[in-house]
Design a protein around this motif. Structure first.
Motif, PDB file in Angstrom:
ATOM      1  N   SER A 168       0.838  -1.201   0.000  1.00  0.00           N
ATOM      2  CA  SER A 168       0.000   0.000   0.000  1.00  0.00           C
ATOM      3  C   SER A 168       0.874   1.251   0.000  1.00  0.00           C
ATOM      4  O   SER A 168       2.055   1.217   0.371  1.00  0.00           O
ATOM      5  N   ASP A 169       0.283   2.371  -0.398  1.00  0.00           N
ATOM      6  CA  ASP A 169       1.015   3.634  -0.443  1.00  0.00           C
ATOM      7  C   ASP A 169       1.455   4.084   0.943  1.00  0.00           C
ATOM      8  O   ASP A 169       2.384   4.897   1.070  1.00  0.00           O
ATOM      9  N   SER A 228       1.595  -2.757  -6.572  1.00  0.00           N
ATOM     10  CA  SER A 228       0.921  -1.768  -5.740  1.00  0.00           C
ATOM     11  C   SER A 228      -0.410  -2.345  -5.246  1.00  0.00           C
ATOM     12  O   SER A 228      -0.930  -3.314  -5.803  1.00  0.00           O
ATOM     13  N   GLU A 229      -0.951  -1.723  -4.217  1.00  0.00           N
ATOM     14  CA  GLU A 229      -2.266  -2.121  -3.714  1.00  0.00           C
ATOM     15  C   GLU A 229      -3.332  -1.944  -4.794  1.00  0.00           C
ATOM     16  O   GLU A 229      -4.236  -2.780  -4.932  1.00  0.00           O
ATOM     17  N   SER A 230      -3.223  -0.881  -5.596  1.00  0.00           N
ATOM     18  CA  SER A 230      -4.222  -0.641  -6.643  1.00  0.00           C
ATOM     19  C   SER A 230      -4.184  -1.739  -7.703  1.00  0.00           C
ATOM     20  O   SER A 230      -5.225  -2.124  -8.250  1.00  0.00           O
ATOM     21  N   GLU A 231      -3.009  -2.272  -7.993  1.00  0.00           N
ATOM     22  CA  GLU A 231      -2.914  -3.384  -8.945  1.00  0.00           C
ATOM     23  C   GLU A 231      -3.589  -4.633  -8.397  1.00  0.00           C
ATOM     24  O   GLU A 231      -4.245  -5.374  -9.134  1.00  0.00           O
ATOM     25  N   LEU A 238      -6.107  -4.617  -6.203  1.00  0.00           N
ATOM     26  CA  LEU A 238      -7.554  -4.350  -6.232  1.00  0.00           C
ATOM     27  C   LEU A 238      -8.122  -4.547  -7.636  1.00  0.00           C
ATOM     28  O   LEU A 238      -9.206  -5.109  -7.804  1.00  0.00           O
ATOM     29  N   ALA A 239      -7.368  -4.100  -8.643  1.00  0.00           N
ATOM     30  CA  ALA A 239      -7.835  -4.269 -10.026  1.00  0.00           C
ATOM     31  C   ALA A 239      -7.910  -5.741 -10.401  1.00  0.00           C
ATOM     32  O   ALA A 239      -8.863  -6.180 -11.060  1.00  0.00           O
TER      33      ALA A 239
END
Length: 273
Positions: free
Chosen positions: A157-158, A183-186, A188-189
């Protein structure tokens, strides 16, 4: 030795390359903005100099290290030093001490480009998420635990410590180079795009939490390891499909995230053997 012709000697604190390097090392933000990371010490140097696919920007060597057996053995085997494409800079020990961030500088210092994940997240294999873990020692320990337990995909996470900082590199003993880092966003996607159900595992005192040693950890899933103070964040607690409780003596309140991750990951490792 043939590679010595590629070395440049720096003799003054006013040298522009030395001043630039010291400025870069003044903060992790400066390094990140430059697109570089820095690793210091013989252990990390041995990994970096012999690891294919890592772009090394420069190698800084204190004079006293240059003729020591451990450095000579390492550098004689390294194409990185012999091919002349990497700048190798030799400094008097007193100058190197201004560059080093260690109390007892050993060298070398290597500036390199952080290694990006080479593929998309594979949710058919285990993933660990570092959810707001800010202590560099804990981040490094957790990365090392993942490699040791066979979990090679890690999302960060950031709000977690930078995995390529000098402190995390030392604590992880170079575990970063054995991992696919996302990354956390990757993550989640990938979870959003996934059709099937994925186990999302958190350690918690949820009323429905299951004893770790009774939980089925054989299917692939996502382990979420939360911050030192707050634990797993509420959004990930809401996503969790497995709440897991680590059994322990009543004489201690809890384990830190480094220890708890080791217990969980190695119980999974044991179940899958």
């Amino acid at each position: 030795m043939s590679y010595e012709r590629n070395f440049t000697t720096i003799e003054s604190t006013q040298n522009e390359r030395l001043k630039s390097a010291i400025k870069l090392l003044s903060s992790n933000n400066a390094l990140r903005q430059s697109g570089l990371a820095a690793a210091e010490g013989l252990h990390l140097a041995e990994i970096l100099l012999h690891l294919p696919g890592v772009n090394i920007e420069s190698v800084w060597i204190p004079q006293s290290l240059l003729n020591k057996p451990e450095w000579l053995t390492m550098s004689a085997l390294s194409d990185v030093l012999e091919n002349g494409e990497v700048r190798c800079l030799v400094l008097a020990d007193s100058l190197y001490a201004k560059l080093s961030k260690l109390k007892s500088p050993t060298g070398p210092m290597i500036f390199f480009e952080p290694v990006n994940a080479s593929a998309a997240i594979d949710l058919n294999k285990e993933v660990a998420l570092l959810d707001g873990i800010q202590d560099p020692g804990n981040v490094g320990t957790l990365l090392r635990n993942c490699v040791a337990a066979g979990v090679y995909q890690v999302a960060v996470s950031d709000h977690s410590a930078w995995v390529w900082s000098d402190k995390v590199l030392r604590a992880g003993m170079g575990a970063q180079f054995s991992l696919q880092l996302f990354s956390e966003s990757e993550l989640l996607a990938a979870l959003t795009a996934q059709q099937g159900k994925i186990s999302i595992r958190v350690t918690s005192l949820h009323p429905k939490s299951v004893d770790l040693f009774e939980a089925d950890l054989k299917p692939a899933g996502v382990w979420v390891f939360g911050s030192e103070g707050q634990g797993v964040s509420q959004p990930w607690l809401d996503r969790a499909t497995q709440h897991i409780r680590i059994p322990q003596s009543t004489l201690i309140e809890s384990l830190n995230v480094g220890s708890s991750s080791a217990v969980c990951l190695f119980e999974q490792f044991r179940q899958r053997r």
